[in-house]
Design an enzyme around this catalytic site. Structure first.
Site: not given
Length: 218
Positions: A156, A186-188
């Site tokens: 994501i 950066g994320s998920r």
């Protein structure tokens, strides 16, 4: 430690831009060394950060077909039952890992098996911890089946991450801990497991991709 191939263009462009900026400052403002050296110091820190972002640290990877291994470095921010609406369309156990810009950003296959689905979705750029980021943000969904269980992994994008890279295609046979993809800045990553799966991590725990055991398959 090595540098990921996804970083080659970014690192080269950053070096060229910073070199031109600092060269211009030292040329045009030789009478202001404090300014020149301050900008040089900031530039060096930024350049080293960009290199660090694309690092691949040397690790002994955890191999076990009974285990679900962390697909990413980061912090566990969600462990809950929810309805997965894209592929399973039923209740699943969701485990989410938030990746800060300081984390290693290589994403790895949590299990071995056949890629059942590999689907990109355009979308928004809500902050990665927003509850709707799993369904509304730019994302890439992968489902891997090993003949006994199917695991869904979703990369994501977040407010800073504006590029998701995924190397898998439906029908491929993949091995646990091989590279699945990469998310820039950066994320998920969400993992969807069968309800009742024994989870081995806790909320706020920091995990390492390829090493930390997320869950044990029945």
């Amino acid at each position: 430690m090595t540098i990921h191939r996804e970083g080659t263009a970014t690192i080269t462009l950053t070096f060229v831009v910073l070199a031109l900026l600092n060269g211009a400052l030292f040329y045009w403002f030789p009478a202001n060394p404090a300014l020149c050296w301050t900008v040089f110091g900031i530039s060096l820190i930024l350049f080293l950060f960009i290199i660090s972002f694309f690092r691949i640290p040397g690790r002994v990877l955890n191999q076990d077909e009974q285990l679900v291994i962390a697909p990413a470095d980061g912090r566990v921010v969600v462990i809950e039952e929810t309805v997965e609406t894209e592929y399973f369309k039923d209740k699943r156990l969701q485990v989410s890992i938030f990746m800060s810009p300081a984390n290693v950003h290589v994403n790895r296959n949590p299990i071995s098996g056949e890629v059942k689905l590999s689907q990109y979705h355009a979308g928004k750029y809500l902050v990665a911890w927003h509850p709707k980021s799993s369904t509304e943000n730019e994302r890439h969904t992968v489902v891997i089946g090993n003949g006994r269980q199917e695991i869904l992994v979703r990369q994501i994008a977040g407010a800073l991450a504006r590029r998701i890279v995924n190397y898998l295609k439906a029908g491929m046979q993949v091995k646990q801990n091989e590279e699945m993809g990469f998310i820039k800045f950066g994320s998920r990553v969400d993992i969807y497991l069968p309800v009742g799966t024994k989870v081995d991590v806790a909320l706020e725990q920091h995990v390492k991709g390829g090493q930390t055991v997320i869950a044990r398959l029945g």
